[in-house]
Structures are given as C-alpha cells and as structure tokens.
Write a protein that holds these residues in place. Structure first.
Motif, PDB file in Angstrom:
ATOM      1  N   ASP A   1       0.856  -1.188   0.000  1.00  0.00           N
ATOM      2  CA  ASP A   1       0.000   0.000   0.000  1.00  0.00           C
ATOM      3  C   ASP A   1       0.897   1.244   0.000  1.00  0.00           C
ATOM      4  OD1 ASP A   1      -1.717   2.127   0.594  1.00  0.00           O
ATOM      5  OD2 ASP A   1      -3.048   0.867   1.800  1.00  0.00           O
ATOM      6  N   ARG A   2       1.129   1.803  -1.168  1.00  0.00           N
ATOM      7  CA  ARG A   2       2.081   2.911  -1.269  1.00  0.00           C
ATOM      8  C   ARG A   2       1.524   4.215  -0.733  1.00  0.00           C
ATOM      9  NH1 ARG A   2       4.835   1.295  -7.119  1.00  0.00           N
ATOM     10  NH2 ARG A   2       5.568  -0.773  -6.405  1.00  0.00           N
ATOM     11  N   GLU A   3       0.210   4.318  -0.602  1.00  0.00           N
ATOM     12  CA  GLU A   3      -0.353   5.501   0.042  1.00  0.00           C
ATOM     13  C   GLU A   3       0.027   5.528   1.518  1.00  0.00           C
ATOM     14  OE1 GLU A   3      -4.649   7.700   0.917  1.00  0.00           O
ATOM     15  OE2 GLU A   3      -4.572   5.933  -0.384  1.00  0.00           O
ATOM     16  N   VAL A   4      -0.016   4.363   2.171  1.00  0.00           N
ATOM     17  CA  VAL A   4       0.420   4.271   3.567  1.00  0.00           C
ATOM     18  C   VAL A   4       1.902   4.585   3.682  1.00  0.00           C
ATOM     19  CG1 VAL A   4       0.838   2.643   5.464  1.00  0.00           C
ATOM     20  CG2 VAL A   4      -1.400   2.708   4.348  1.00  0.00           C
ATOM     21  N   LEU A   5       2.708   4.060   2.771  1.00  0.00           N
ATOM     22  CA  LEU A   5       4.142   4.372   2.789  1.00  0.00           C
ATOM     23  C   LEU A   5       4.368   5.871   2.640  1.00  0.00           C
ATOM     24  CD1 LEU A   5       5.907   1.617   0.630  1.00  0.00           C
ATOM     25  CD2 LEU A   5       5.933   1.847   3.122  1.00  0.00           C
ATOM     26  N   SER A   6       3.627   6.507   1.753  1.00  0.00           N
ATOM     27  CA  SER A   6       3.786   7.941   1.539  1.00  0.00           C
ATOM     28  C   SER A   6       3.443   8.731   2.794  1.00  0.00           C
ATOM     29  CB  SER A   6       2.904   8.390   0.368  1.00  0.00           C
ATOM     30  OG  SER A   6       2.973   9.780   0.187  1.00  0.00           O
ATOM     31  N   LYS A   7       2.382   8.333   3.496  1.00  0.00           N
ATOM     32  CA  LYS A   7       2.010   9.026   4.731  1.00  0.00           C
ATOM     33  C   LYS A   7       3.091   8.849   5.796  1.00  0.00           C
ATOM     34  CE  LYS A   7      -3.008   8.752   4.090  1.00  0.00           C
ATOM     35  NZ  LYS A   7      -4.273   8.143   4.604  1.00  0.00           N
ATOM     36  N   MET A   8       3.667   7.643   5.883  1.00  0.00           N
ATOM     37  CA  MET A   8       4.735   7.418   6.862  1.00  0.00           C
ATOM     38  C   MET A   8       5.988   8.195   6.481  1.00  0.00           C
ATOM     39  SD  MET A   8       4.434   3.445   8.122  1.00  0.00           S
ATOM     40  CE  MET A   8       4.640   2.705   6.492  1.00  0.00           C
ATOM     41  N   GLU A   9       6.239   8.317   5.197  1.00  0.00           N
ATOM     42  CA  GLU A   9       7.398   9.097   4.752  1.00  0.00           C
ATOM     43  C   GLU A   9       7.252  10.557   5.154  1.00  0.00           C
ATOM     44  OE1 GLU A   9       9.648  11.559   1.613  1.00  0.00           O
ATOM     45  OE2 GLU A   9       7.481  11.387   1.965  1.00  0.00           O
ATOM     46  N   ARG A  10       6.052  11.088   5.023  1.00  0.00           N
ATOM     47  CA  ARG A  10       5.826  12.487   5.413  1.00  0.00           C
ATOM     48  C   ARG A  10       5.923  12.666   6.928  1.00  0.00           C
ATOM     49  NH1 ARG A  10       2.019  11.955   1.240  1.00  0.00           N
ATOM     50  NH2 ARG A  10       0.205  11.983   2.639  1.00  0.00           N
ATOM     51  N   LEU A  11       5.499  11.644   7.679  1.00  0.00           N
ATOM     52  CA  LEU A  11       5.667  11.710   9.131  1.00  0.00           C
ATOM     53  C   LEU A  11       7.150  11.662   9.499  1.00  0.00           C
ATOM     54  CD1 LEU A  11       4.473  11.686  11.996  1.00  0.00           C
ATOM     55  CD2 LEU A  11       4.378   9.182  11.831  1.00  0.00           C
ATOM     56  N   LYS A  12       7.924  10.903   8.751  1.00  0.00           N
ATOM     57  CA  LYS A  12       9.356  10.792   9.036  1.00  0.00           C
ATOM     58  C   LYS A  12      10.053  12.144   8.932  1.00  0.00           C
ATOM     59  CE  LYS A  12      13.527   8.271   7.646  1.00  0.00           C
ATOM     60  NZ  LYS A  12      14.155   7.369   6.670  1.00  0.00           N
ATOM     61  N   HIS A  13       9.476  13.085   8.178  1.00  0.00           N
ATOM     62  CA  HIS A  13      10.044  14.435   8.108  1.00  0.00           C
ATOM     63  C   HIS A  13      10.080  15.091   9.492  1.00  0.00           C
ATOM     64  CE1 HIS A  13       8.555  14.654   3.652  1.00  0.00           C
ATOM     65  NE2 HIS A  13       9.625  13.896   3.792  1.00  0.00           N
ATOM     66  N   TYR A  14       9.203  14.662  10.378  1.00  0.00           N
ATOM     67  CA  TYR A  14       9.174  15.189  11.741  1.00  0.00           C
ATOM     68  C   TYR A  14      10.063  14.376  12.692  1.00  0.00           C
ATOM     69  CZ  TYR A  14       5.271  18.369  10.838  1.00  0.00           C
ATOM     70  OH  TYR A  14       4.480  19.396  10.369  1.00  0.00           O
ATOM     71  N   LEU A  15      10.596  13.272  12.216  1.00  0.00           N
ATOM     72  CA  LEU A  15      11.350  12.370  13.070  1.00  0.00           C
ATOM     73  C   LEU A  15      12.831  12.428  12.701  1.00  0.00           C
ATOM     74  CD1 LEU A  15       8.704   9.495  12.978  1.00  0.00           C
ATOM     75  CD2 LEU A  15       9.010  11.220  14.759  1.00  0.00           C
ATOM     76  N   SER A  16      13.346  11.396  12.077  1.00  0.00           N
ATOM     77  CA  SER A  16      14.783  11.371  11.755  1.00  0.00           C
ATOM     78  C   SER A  16      15.116  12.113  10.464  1.00  0.00           C
ATOM     79  CB  SER A  16      15.257   9.918  11.645  1.00  0.00           C
ATOM     80  OG  SER A  16      14.574   9.263  10.590  1.00  0.00           O
ATOM     81  N   ILE A  17      14.116  12.438   9.661  1.00  0.00           N
ATOM     82  CA  ILE A  17      14.246  13.043   8.333  1.00  0.00           C
ATOM     83  C   ILE A  17      14.857  12.053   7.343  1.00  0.00           C
ATOM     84  CG2 ILE A  17      15.203  14.913   6.915  1.00  0.00           C
ATOM     85  CD1 ILE A  17      15.157  16.685   9.385  1.00  0.00           C
ATOM     86  N   CYS A  18      16.011  11.522   7.683  1.00  0.00           N
ATOM     87  CA  CYS A  18      16.646  10.524   6.815  1.00  0.00           C
ATOM     88  C   CYS A  18      17.563   9.664   7.670  1.00  0.00           C
ATOM     89  CB  CYS A  18      17.433  11.186   5.681  1.00  0.00           C
ATOM     90  SG  CYS A  18      18.867  12.132   6.231  1.00  0.00           S
ATOM     91  N   ASN A  19      18.017   8.561   7.085  1.00  0.00           N
ATOM     92  CA  ASN A  19      18.948   7.683   7.788  1.00  0.00           C
ATOM     93  C   ASN A  19      20.366   8.223   7.711  1.00  0.00           C
ATOM     94  OD1 ASN A  19      16.546   5.837   7.082  1.00  0.00           O
ATOM     95  ND2 ASN A  19      17.731   4.604   8.496  1.00  0.00           N
ATOM     96  N   SER A  20      21.235   7.635   8.513  1.00  0.00           N
ATOM     97  CA  SER A  20      22.669   7.951   8.455  1.00  0.00           C
ATOM     98  C   SER A  20      23.255   7.397   7.164  1.00  0.00           C
ATOM     99  CB  SER A  20      23.371   7.339   9.667  1.00  0.00           C
ATOM    100  OG  SER A  20      24.734   7.139   9.416  1.00  0.00           O
ATOM    101  N   GLY A  21      23.924   8.252   6.397  1.00  0.00           N
ATOM    102  CA  GLY A  21      24.545   7.808   5.146  1.00  0.00           C
ATOM    103  C   GLY A  21      25.557   6.686   5.339  1.00  0.00           C
ATOM    104  N   PRO A  22      26.513   6.807   6.276  1.00  0.00           N
ATOM    105  CA  PRO A  22      27.452   5.706   6.498  1.00  0.00           C
ATOM    106  C   PRO A  22      26.744   4.403   6.880  1.00  0.00           C
ATOM    107  CG  PRO A  22      28.302   7.706   7.492  1.00  0.00           C
ATOM    108  CD  PRO A  22      26.906   8.016   7.044  1.00  0.00           C
ATOM    109  N   SER A  23      25.692   4.507   7.693  1.00  0.00           N
ATOM    110  CA  SER A  23      24.959   3.303   8.070  1.00  0.00           C
ATOM    111  C   SER A  23      24.286   2.653   6.870  1.00  0.00           C
ATOM    112  CB  SER A  23      23.915   3.635   9.143  1.00  0.00           C
ATOM    113  OG  SER A  23      24.534   3.920  10.376  1.00  0.00           O
TER     114      SER A  23
END
Length: 377
Positions: free
Chosen positions: A237-259
């Motif tokens: 369900d890519r709509e759910v993924l999209s909503k979680m991605e937008r929520l992630k903007h309030y959280l970690s924003i992105c993962n660690s590049g080296p990780s």
C-alpha cells in the motif's frame, strides 16, 4: 498525544546492560566489528563507503539500499520499501498513520512494550494473549472475537519476543484471511525472521502475503548489527508508505549515510551473516538444554521455535523478580523478569524470565549462574 509511560524494558537495560558482567538476556545476535564487516565488502561496496559524501540521504532511503532490502522479499520492489532509523521509528510511524482516536487496534500479549503503548496513546486497544499451553500460539478465534467495526490494525510478532515462538503457517494464513475479510491492516514485527536454530521454519513475510500487510525489519536482531540503526517497513500500500514518509520528516528526516552503506554490505552478504548467527544459536541451545536438565527442580524449559531468546518458568518460592534482582546484583548475571512484559490489556505471566542465546561466550555466564544457584541453594 498523551505522555507515554516509562518503557520498562529499556529502563531496565539502561541500568544494567552495560554494567552486568554477563548479559544473558540479549535478543540480538552476536555483533561484529567494523573491520569484520568491511572485510566482507566487494571492492565497489567498500569504495562506496570510504568515499561517500556525508550529506543528507533520501527520506525513503537510498535507492540502491531499498533495492537490496526488496531483494530479501519475494514480491517487493524498491518502491515498496521505506527506511527508518531503527525499528522503533517504524513502529511509531505505522501506528500514527494507520490509527485515529476513534479507531480500534488488536495486539498480541506479552509484547515489546511500544507495540502496546503506541496504539494505546491513540485509540482503544484489545490484547489477545498467546497461549503458553499451546506453544505460545495465537488463537485466531480470539482475534475474530476481538474485531469491531472500527478495528483498523492487528499487530503480531513472530518469532515472538520474548518466547521465540513461531505461529504455525496455517494459523498465519487464517489470520490473513480474517483480516482481509474485514479490511484490517496487519503490522508484523519480523525483526527476528531468519534467526534461530538452523532447522527453524520461518513464516513468509506479511508484505508478500497480504496487500494490507506491513513487514517491519531491522539490521539489529537477526543480522546482529544494532549499531547501524537502519530499519524498514515493506508494504504494498504505497499511500500508507507515503504518509509514513511524510511523518518521518518530523522524526529522523533521513537515515545515516554511512549506516546505509554498511547496511548494503551486510545485505549483500546476508546468507553468510545469517548462517554465522544461526550457527551460534545451534551451539548455544544445547547448553541451555543441559543447564535446565540439571536444575529441573527450579525451572521449566520449553525450547523456542526461532530467534535467540526463550521464556522459561521460574519455580522458586522467592519469585522471579527477587531471583533476577539477586542474580544481577550478587553475581552479575542479567535476565529480564516477566514483570517487565506486564500489560495494561490483560494478565501476562509473572513467573518467567527472558534469556538469550545468540551471543558467544555463553559458557562463562552459565558457570556464573550455576555458582549463584549453588551459593543460594
């Protein structure tokens, strides 16, 4: 959102994990050093790590990383993957996106606490206990009885924390069919999938099996690489993924590049790493079998189906809380008493403790445990 309660397990670990001499309750496989992981890298992957640009990465996760994660599934593509900073961020995102205050959720108990406290902070929740007399299995009829018209989410976890149980495949498929009938999402915490004795039979990933299934994965447990702090959710369900991605903007924003680069190396050596970790389980499980055979008057032991932890019963008159406290304070042996897995949703066992067998050097801890029992006999 209301204030979240104290996270009992993590608070206990905060106090003891790095102080106790013998960490005998770990749920993760044996970690490796950075040089050991880099030694597995192809020249291209190693160069990608050593020459990387230390800027932001994509919120969804690097495209090649998502492609590698998708490759661990049967039917997923990179577009079905959203990366997180560990599994806990994924748990937070999934519950926040899927549930509203007038929703209803169902979770199995006992459970990793955030699977319960996160939905409870949003809506009404029903707990369905696993049955210790049925190999900690899940009664699908009890799930069916708990469903309401507003039920939006069922959360499960197999191999299960803390028991190591794996749901029989026919019950798993019956649960999926039930949720499909009612249009309910299933969040499956699959972070221990692939880890266990070498003959363990793991369930297929929920994202491959069900169009409303969310597969929660992480590098921490089966791979034994919690320091990377890379997790993910796979979902059709890519709509759910999209909503979680937008929520992630309030959280970690992105993962660690080296990780992300190091995770690519690990996933490209997935079979080798999992075989190594399962071999440690194969070596350690008989040691626990022998220990519990020596002390059958004090303990009741049931071999787990998978993962690297078990949930034996303690039969001592002092109770499991006092036993675990004296053990770590007097002899430096760390276990998790089952009271840490207590639930607001119903009764959970009060006479058990979680132990681990995914790390090396188990002999020293068992020797200290034996000595403690002899001293306090």
């Amino acid at each position: 959102m209301p204030t979240l309660p104290d996270f009992r397990l993590e608070t206990h670990f905060s106090k003891w994990e790095f102080k106790a001499r013998y960490h005998m309750t770990a749920s993760d496989a044996e970690s490796m050093s950075l040089p050991d992981l880099l030694a597995m890298a192809s020249p291209e992957d190693r160069a990608g790590f050593e020459s990387m640009w230390l800027g932001y990465t994509e919120t969804y996760g690097a495209p090649d990383l998502r492609e590698a994660i998708a490759g661990t599934f049967m039917r997923q593509s990179a577009d079905d993957i959203l990366c997180f900073a560990g599994a806990s961020e994924g748990i937070f995102a999934a519950n926040t996106v899927l549930l509203e205050k007038d929703s209803h959720a169902i979770v199995v108990t006992p459970n990793y606490q955030s699977h319960e406290t996160m939905p409870l902070a949003i809506c009404e929740v029903t707990g369905v206990p696993l049955d210790p007399n049925d190999n900690w299995s899940l009664d699908i009829d009890r799930i069916a009885a708990a469903i309401r018209p507003n039920t939006k989410l069922v959360t499960i976890n197999f191999p299960h924390n803390p028991t190591g149980a794996i749901l029989p495949l026919e019950r798993y498929r019956a649960l999926i069919a039930l949720c499909r009938t009612h249009g309910i999402y299933i969040l499956h915490d699959e972070i221990f999938n692939g880890l266990g004795a070498s003959d363990a039979e793991h369930l297929p990933y929920i994202a491959d099996e069900y169009e409303r299934g969310l597969s929660l994965g992480v590098m921490s447990k089966s791979y034994g690489l919690p320091g990377l702090r890379v997790g993910w959710i796979a979902c059709q369900d890519r709509e759910v993924l999209s909503k979680m991605e937008r929520l992630k903007h309030y959280l970690s924003i992105c993962n660690s590049g080296p990780s992300e680069r190091l995770t690519m190396i690990a996933l490209n050596n997935r079979e080798k790493i999992l075989a190594r970790n399962c071999a440690i389980v194969d070596e350690n499980l008989p040691k626990w079998d022998a220990f519990f055979a020596r002390h059958s008057d004090l303990f009741e032991w049931q071999r787990p189906d998978g993962a690297c932890m078990g949930f034996p019963r303690y039969k001592g008159s002092d109770g499991v809380e006092a036993f675990c406290a004296s053990l770590v304070e007097e002899s430096g042996v760390l276990f998790l008493p089952s009271t840490i897995y207590s639930s607001e949703l119903g009764p959970t066992p009060t006479d058990r403790f979680r132990l681990g067998f995914g790390r090396r050097n188990l002999d020293e801890g068992i020797a200290a445990l034996d000595a403690h029992l002899m001293k306090n006999k």
